[in-house]
Design an enzyme around this catalytic site. Structure first.
Site: not given
Length: 461
Positions: A100, A132-133, A142, A189, A326, A332
């Protein structure tokens, strides 16, 4: 303090990338170079990264490792991101480097540019705030990205999915009470069994959802462990020793969720088992929803040539050729969502197994699939409760008719005449087309009152 954590709801799926991203120019170039899917990192993750960055800047300023004016500018920029002002600047594809890093740097860049603008500097430079700094101080992709994914997942589960599931559980429980006096034939069943009430049937559905809620909640504790402060490999290199605990405490305060430092950063960065567990809980919910939706479709089948024991709300025409037909549309939809969730879980599971040495390299797709499942389940469950379950009505006459026709009504006779003779009676009823009541009346030996008492379905439930 940071603004209240909030989540953009419609940020997943395909998006149109802006032609020019002024606050994230480097990130835009990354999109131009690696246009994989056209899908961005889910915004809940982006917001979680921004939340971490803003709070980290405040903590770093307090620890003396970041000049306070820069910390305040970064914090203010992060608040603006959380308010949704820069959504179009987070453009990198969700299918990116497995850590990432692209998303982490996209956020760093946007926050740095906006912070510099707030400090009166032009866009495009790295001074006085550097991505970054300063924005990434005491951090690494990480440890930030897995922390952000956990923050986003935990928040989405509690804020979106659980309320939807609770509403569905309550709707089903309400129907269970409403239908408590509706006698009907049970089925095992797909064959006739002894009677139940429609309320008992619905109580089972409500309990399924309630158990799903418990299983989702059971994943929270592990998601609340954050590896923030582990930096590159879990050792905490380049981070102030107090950074992690202080920043995570601020995250907990801002979200109202008891986030805490990971018990072991190497585990929390090298593996993503909490995401796998959360996705597994969602798969369980999906399986429950699929069973419930299937059952409701079967029970409402017909309306004249099927089972037809319940009626569903009529929402839209279901056929382009058969007038008046209908279909059970919402059911669904739910079944399709359940199937997608189960498929998403397979990817998350594979991703969890690819924690390679000190870093999991499947985090973006794990985040994408997990959060997509949360969103789909939340929306479809809400729709199922409000637009389907709430309007279900029993067909009492049909339920009574099917009880009378059922061969399973011979069951209480087994204790009086024995199993074999009861079975013979059932076979005779089947081949002659007569009911058990009609055969008993013809054969004699029992009075009408005795037959009524034996075949009373209320005594069988």
């Amino acid at each position: 303090m940071m603004a209240t954590y909030r989540v953009e709801r419609d940020s997943m799926g395909e998006v149109r990338v802006p032609a020019k991203a002024y606050y994230g120019a480097q990130s835009q170039r990354a999109v131009d170079n690696f246009p994989v899917s056209g899908q961005r990192m889910p915004m809940p993750v982006v917001y979680a990264v921004a939340l971490v960055k803003g709070l980290a800047a405040e903590v770093n300023a307090g620890l003396g490792v970041l000049p306070p004016p820069l910390g305040e500018a970064i914090s203010r920029a992060a608040r603006e991101v959380l308010e949704g002002k820069f959504d179009d600047q987070f453009v990198v594809d969700v299918f990116q480097t497995g850590s990432g890093t692209s998303t982490n740097m996209n956020v760093n860049e946007v926050l740095a540019n906006r912070a510099n603008e707030l400090l009166g500097k032009p866009l495009g430079g790295n001074a006085p705030v550097h991505p970054n700094d300063h924005v990434n101080r005491c951090q690494s992709s990480n440890d930030v990205i897995p922390s952000a994914i956990r923050i986003a997942a935990r928040r989405e589960l509690s804020d979106r999915l659980l309320p939807a599931l609770v509403a569905l559980r309550d709707a089903l429980s309400g129907k269970a009470e409403e239908f408590s006096d509706v006698l009907k034939i049970g089925r095992t069943h797909l064959q006739d069994a002894v009677p139940v009430t429609l309320g008992q049937e619905f109580s089972g559905y409500a309990s399924q959802i309630d158990h799903g809620i418990r299983r989702v909640r059971a994943t929270f504790a592990d998601l609340e462990e954050l590896p923030l402060g582990g930096t590159a490999v879990g050792t905490g290199l380049n981070a102030h020793p107090e950074f992690a605990a202080r920043t995570i405490a601020e995250v907990a305060g801002a979200t109202g969720i008891p986030f805490r430092p990971a018990e072991n950063r190497f585990e929390a960065m090298g593996a993503q088992d909490p995401l796998v567990a959360a996705s597994g809980a969602l798969k369980g919910v999906a399986a429950s929803l699929m069973k419930i939706a299937h059952d409701l479709r079967i029970l409402s089948s017909g309306p004249r040539c099927g089972i037809g024991e319940i009626s569903l709300p009529s929402l839209q025409p279901g056929s382009s050729i058969m007038p008046g037909k209908v279909n059970p549309v919402i059911l669904e939809v739910v079944i399709q969502v359940a199937a997608q969730t189960i498929g998403n879980d397979a990817t998350v599971t594979v991703g969890g197994g690819l924690g390679v040495l000190e870093l999991n390299v499947m985090q973006p797709v794990m985040a994408r699939n997990l959060l997509e499942s949360v969103g789909l389940l939340s929306s479809s469950t809400t729709m199922l409760a409000s637009r389907c379950v709430a309007g279900i009505a029993p067909n009492r006459a049909r339920c009574a008719e099917l009880i009378e026709q059922s061969l399973a009504m011979v069951t209480p006779l087994a204790v009086r005449i024995g199993y074999d003779k009861a079975a013979e009676l059932a076979h005779e009823a089947y081949h002659t087309g007569k009911t058990i009541r009609e055969l008993l009346t013809e054969k004699g030996g029992l009075t009408a009152d005795e037959i009524d008492r034996i075949l009373d379905p209320r005594t069988m439930i």
